[in-house]
Design an enzyme around this catalytic site. Sequence first.
Site, short mmCIF file in Angstrom:
data_model
loop_
_atom_site.label_atom_id
_atom_site.label_comp_id
_atom_site.label_asym_id
_atom_site.label_seq_id
_atom_site.Cartn_x
_atom_site.Cartn_y
_atom_site.Cartn_z
N GLN A 112 0.83 -1.21 0.00
CA GLN A 112 0.00 0.00 0.00
C GLN A 112 0.86 1.26 0.00
OE1 GLN A 112 -3.23 -0.27 -0.29
NE2 GLN A 112 -3.37 -2.46 0.12
N LYS A 132 -0.74 -2.63 -7.69
CA LYS A 132 -1.37 -1.57 -6.91
C LYS A 132 -0.82 -0.20 -7.31
CE LYS A 132 -1.97 -4.45 -2.80
NZ LYS A 132 -3.29 -5.06 -2.81
#
Lengths: 420, 161
Positions: A214, A237
Amino acid sequence: MNPDFLYAIRTCPALDPAVRDDFPMTGIQSHGKPFAYLNNAATTLKPLPVLEAMDRYYREYGSPIHRGADRIAHKATTAFESVRRTVARFLGTPHPEAVVFTGGTTAGLNLVCLSYGELVVGAGDEVVVTPNEHHANYVPWQQLCRRKNAKLVLAPLDANGCLQPEALESVMTERTRIVACSHITNVMGAAMDLRALAAVVHRHGAVIVVDGAQGVVHERPDVVGWDIDFYAFSGHKLYGPTGVGVLYGRPALLEKMPPVVMGGEMIDIVDVYETSFREPPWRFEAGTLPVAEVIGLGAAIDYVLELGYCGMQKKVLGLTERAVRGLSGLENVHVYNPENAFSGVLSFNIRGVHPHDASSVYDREGIALRAGHHCSQPTMRWLGVGATLRASFAIYNDDSEVDRLIEASKKAGDFLDVLF
Amino acid sequence: MYSSDLYRQIIMDHYQNPRNHHLTENPDYCTVRLKNPSCGDDITVQVCLCGGRVADCRQNGSGCSICCSSASMMSELLREKSVEEALELVACFRQMVMGEPCDLDMLEEAQSLAGVANLPPRVNCATLAWQAAERGILQAAAEGVEQGAPGELADGIEEAR
């Protein structure tokens, strides 16, 4: 989050809204409504430059790397290895050989655990994790400790899910060998001060392993400046392709580590009864790697660096704060992490409504978000809930999508409507 | 023919007042616990066979309205059915939520969940308990585990948390 840092983000130039047009999937519909993709912490949509780079490889020079003497194969090898240099620059290391290509964050973290962890953790030693890790940065260490008769230690977090250096200090002992934590956690969206944490870890002679899945999206890592030992992230991501990731390892540590997967390209000499292995990073890259995906990852990094992190941070912070304001104002909504808007991750529940029931209401409105335990049952335990809803924002989202999320939340109590 | 309002009432009633939701430690019961890892639904189903029939069916767990109401309706429906009938009902329910033709009336209240056929991501929620019951019935039948006397059914039933 440091107020000066947030101020700097707010005052940087805004991204061009036309960024949205770089992502073809922002144009699709779902249930007859414009698709609002708010599940970006799970995976992101892909911009044209990434799609085109991968397409070009397959159409124009889709040859093996390190396995062909011809001109086209050389072009593929060159393109592949140039991404290693791109990643190294991106991470702030002068050493491309510190960049190992993996299948993703999970593969990278498991590699550290199975190679370095197996090497240094013995009976009675300690491995520190946080109670908010993704399973990929929790279970490998838990199982390693079980195998080695070592102790898994959970570092305490503050109310926002952040690991403060003093809290880490309080659990460090002379037996601590490894500290594994997230750069940004995937449910609470807590951002860690990795430089400060690494200093604590190193003062105790341990190494720090960072799950950057993240974090890499919202803050550019500086592995050398922050003195990080291992940093793993995924391409998908970061607006890149699935199936590829990176493990950065401090060169002196990679040098000591044995390979875990054996096969082609990672060997030096294979004798009848013995084999010597190549130097890092190739020692850890057995078999044919996902070449198109590595090239796509290179294009994704070029893309985000072109946009600039400050503009991306400003966009995501603004969207998330709008969502926090809107949802916190609703009687029927409980927001778990209102202070962590920097991460673009917003975890919440509709009172009295199971998140999976609510998720169908959002789906009917053309909104994608995530419902469940988000691959982090330890976090659910920490929060004292079974499951949550999670909306997560990216650079191509806009205010109207946030407003649709808020409007849909008001109707989430009517969850049985979706059946009729 | 039911109306959608009635269906809503049935589903909410089973969700809020689940039937047969006390599990037992009676070893004559075959226990199967299934989870839906993507969303956290977690259902335990217990079945007890007696004379080739489902003498008792219990269920407990946590999950969304579809998962929990489905488990509750199932526990009522399968009771007193023969093994063959019970397996047929499981197959019929599965067909219904997959949008395939089947005899809806057979499913009694469980036909209130027919709308799941329009929600493909939720099919697993609806079928979780049925899958557990099917596995439990087959397992019990294969092992020949049968309750001795029907009168002892309530033995060892414990209050769930």
